[in-house]
Design an enzyme around this catalytic site. Structure first.
Site, short mmCIF file in Angstrom:
data_model
loop_
_atom_site.label_atom_id
_atom_site.label_comp_id
_atom_site.label_asym_id
_atom_site.label_seq_id
_atom_site.Cartn_x
_atom_site.Cartn_y
_atom_site.Cartn_z
N GLN A 157 -20.59 -0.70 -44.32
CA GLN A 157 -19.21 -0.37 -44.60
C GLN A 157 -18.58 0.20 -43.60
OE1 GLN A 157 -17.96 3.13 -46.77
NE2 GLN A 157 -17.24 2.25 -48.27
N GLY B 200 -25.18 -0.82 -27.36
CA GLY B 200 -25.84 -0.80 -25.90
C GLY B 200 -25.26 -2.08 -25.42
N PRO C 28 0.84 -1.14 -0.15
CA PRO C 28 -0.22 -0.03 0.02
C PRO C 28 0.81 1.14 0.02
CG PRO C 28 -0.86 -1.56 1.62
CD PRO C 28 0.56 -2.02 1.19
N PRO D 147 11.28 -9.54 -17.72
CA PRO D 147 11.10 -9.68 -18.91
C PRO D 147 10.09 -10.76 -19.37
CG PRO D 147 13.38 -9.54 -18.67
CD PRO D 147 12.77 -9.54 -17.14
N GLU E 56 7.62 -12.09 -17.38
CA GLU E 56 6.24 -11.46 -16.80
C GLU E 56 5.62 -10.44 -17.77
OE1 GLU E 56 4.45 -9.04 -13.13
OE2 GLU E 56 6.67 -9.49 -12.97
N ILE F 279 -2.44 -8.91 -4.44
CA ILE F 279 -1.65 -10.05 -4.49
C ILE F 279 -2.74 -11.00 -5.57
CG2 ILE F 279 -0.65 -11.91 -3.49
CD1 ILE F 279 0.74 -8.74 -3.24
N LEU G 186 -19.01 -1.65 -31.41
CA LEU G 186 -19.91 -2.09 -32.64
C LEU G 186 -20.88 -3.12 -31.99
CD1 LEU G 186 -17.11 -3.65 -35.01
CD2 LEU G 186 -18.77 -1.81 -35.60
#
Length: 385
Positions: free
Chosen positions: A285, A346, A129, A246, A248, A160, A343
């Protein structure tokens, strides 16, 4: 374009994983999502499938395969289906390299057989923290007892992943004060038994995304950690963390690319089925142009990922390479997923649709493992700037 980084063994593994997801995960995933956690028993199924033991040496019950590509396939297939295996990705992707490279033969014998069978689930605790990406600023301490038999651990960690189900946690703690010239000095790694007195799991954090991945706060109050559970040499923890970053960061890049690819899949399916003004959304389109642009960006991300996967397996992936891959792929994924959600209209904002969950899950990719801003600093430094 035809991908060349995977061979017949990888293709067979992908087929097995895809079938497993469809039969064992998809039917119950909504229940996991509502609960906010993967059932502990599920990890035994992953172990039975051989997921945990792929990179574990044969003498400890694993397959002994030295390749990250199988993990990449897992990331791609879970994203494709819009599901998650919870904290197991940290167990294999983040924790195993530390154990393989730093543990003594005695420690490996104690931990790796259970690691492969799912009996000992691992997590790693770095962030605290108030410190965020500044790991050198950590305040958790581990003081050696007067008789030299154990360390006394005090402090707290947050964010974590896998912290709720973990049986052992690799904890970063200060065993010495930082020096005047090196504030990174004095950090050590410990493999802490979560059943130890004084070890407590705090809140399971309520996150924007990654709802099925348990993320917890951990607290340590006078936790006794045997000296036999020190991982690597004392005071060298920060350098150990840097060595594994690297991989990770590449895993985050792969996951982001896979999410972008999945978003296109979801958007194609939706726009073909959804009718507006008497015709499928996919027939307009604008829809075609948007999906085409997303496909082009994702193709570029795939090329970056595949090149980085080869470099990692060949032990040539640099910190700057990984930072560049993470920065590019996470930024591409953010743009692609946003456009694919648009696309959906809602319905893209409704959590029962996988695109909505994917949108929320993806956001953290530009934060954890080092923020996009940190990635730019690493790349700029490598450029001599």
């Amino acid at each position: 374009m035809q991908r060349t980084v995977f061979d017949a063994d990888h293709d067979a593994f992908r087929k097995t994983v895809r079938s497993f997801i469809e039969s064992e995960v998809v039917p119950v995933y909504d229940e996991w999502y509502a609960a906010g956690i993967v059932p502990r028993e599920f990890y035994y199924k992953l172990a039975e499938l051989g997921i945990f033991g792929i990179e574990v040496p044969e003498e400890f019950g694993g397959a002994g395969i030295e390749s990250f590509k199988f993990q990449a396939i897992l990331l791609e297939e879970t994203a494709r289906a819009g599901v998650s295996f919870g904290g197991s990705g940290v167990h294999v992707g983040l924790c195993l390299p530390y154990i393989k490279h730093l543990a003594t033969p005695e420690q490996k014998q104690r931990w790796l057989p259970g690691f492969a069978t799912g009996e000992i689930m691992f997590a790693i605790a770095m962030t605290e923290p108030g410190t965020g990406s500044d790991l050198a600023g950590m305040r958790t301490t581990a003081k050696l007892s007067e008789d030299g038999t154990h360390y006394v651990l005090n402090g707290a960690k947050t964010f974590i992943t896998g912290g709720v189900h973990a049986d052992r946690v690799i904890v970063c703690a200060r065993t010495d004060a930082p020096s005047e010239t090196d504030r990174r000095h004095g950090i050590s790694l410990f493999v802490v038994d979560t059943k130890s007195p004084g070890y407590t799991v705090g809140r399971k954090l309520d996150k924007l995304g990654l709802k099925v991945s348990d993320t917890a706060e951990l607290n340590f109050t006078d936790v006794k950690v045997p000296v036999e559970d020190l991982l690597g040499e004392p005071h060298r923890g920060f350098s150990y963390l840097g060595q594994n970053l690297p991989q990770e960061r590449l895993s985050i890049a792969v996951g982001a690319y896979a999410q972008a690819k999945a978003a296109i899949r979801f958007a194609k399916e939706y726009t073909r089925q959804r009718n507006v003004f008497g015709q499928p959304v996919a027939s307009f389109q604008n829809s075609k142009f948007e999906l085409a642009a997303c496909q082009a960006e994702t193709d570029a991300a795939e090329a970056v990922v595949d090149r980085a996967l080869e470099a990692l397996d060949n032990d040539t992936l640099t910190a700057a390479d990984a930072a560049s891959a993470k920065l590019f792929c996470t930024e591409v994924a953010a743009r692609v997923i946003d456009r694919c959600l648009q696309l959906h209209g809602g319905y893209g904002f409704i959590n029962e649709y996988p695109i909505a969950r994917l949108y929320a899950d993806n956001r953290v990719n530009r934060i954890y493992g080092g923020t996009s801003e940190v990635m730019k600093m690493i790349i700029a430094k490598d450029m001599g700037l």
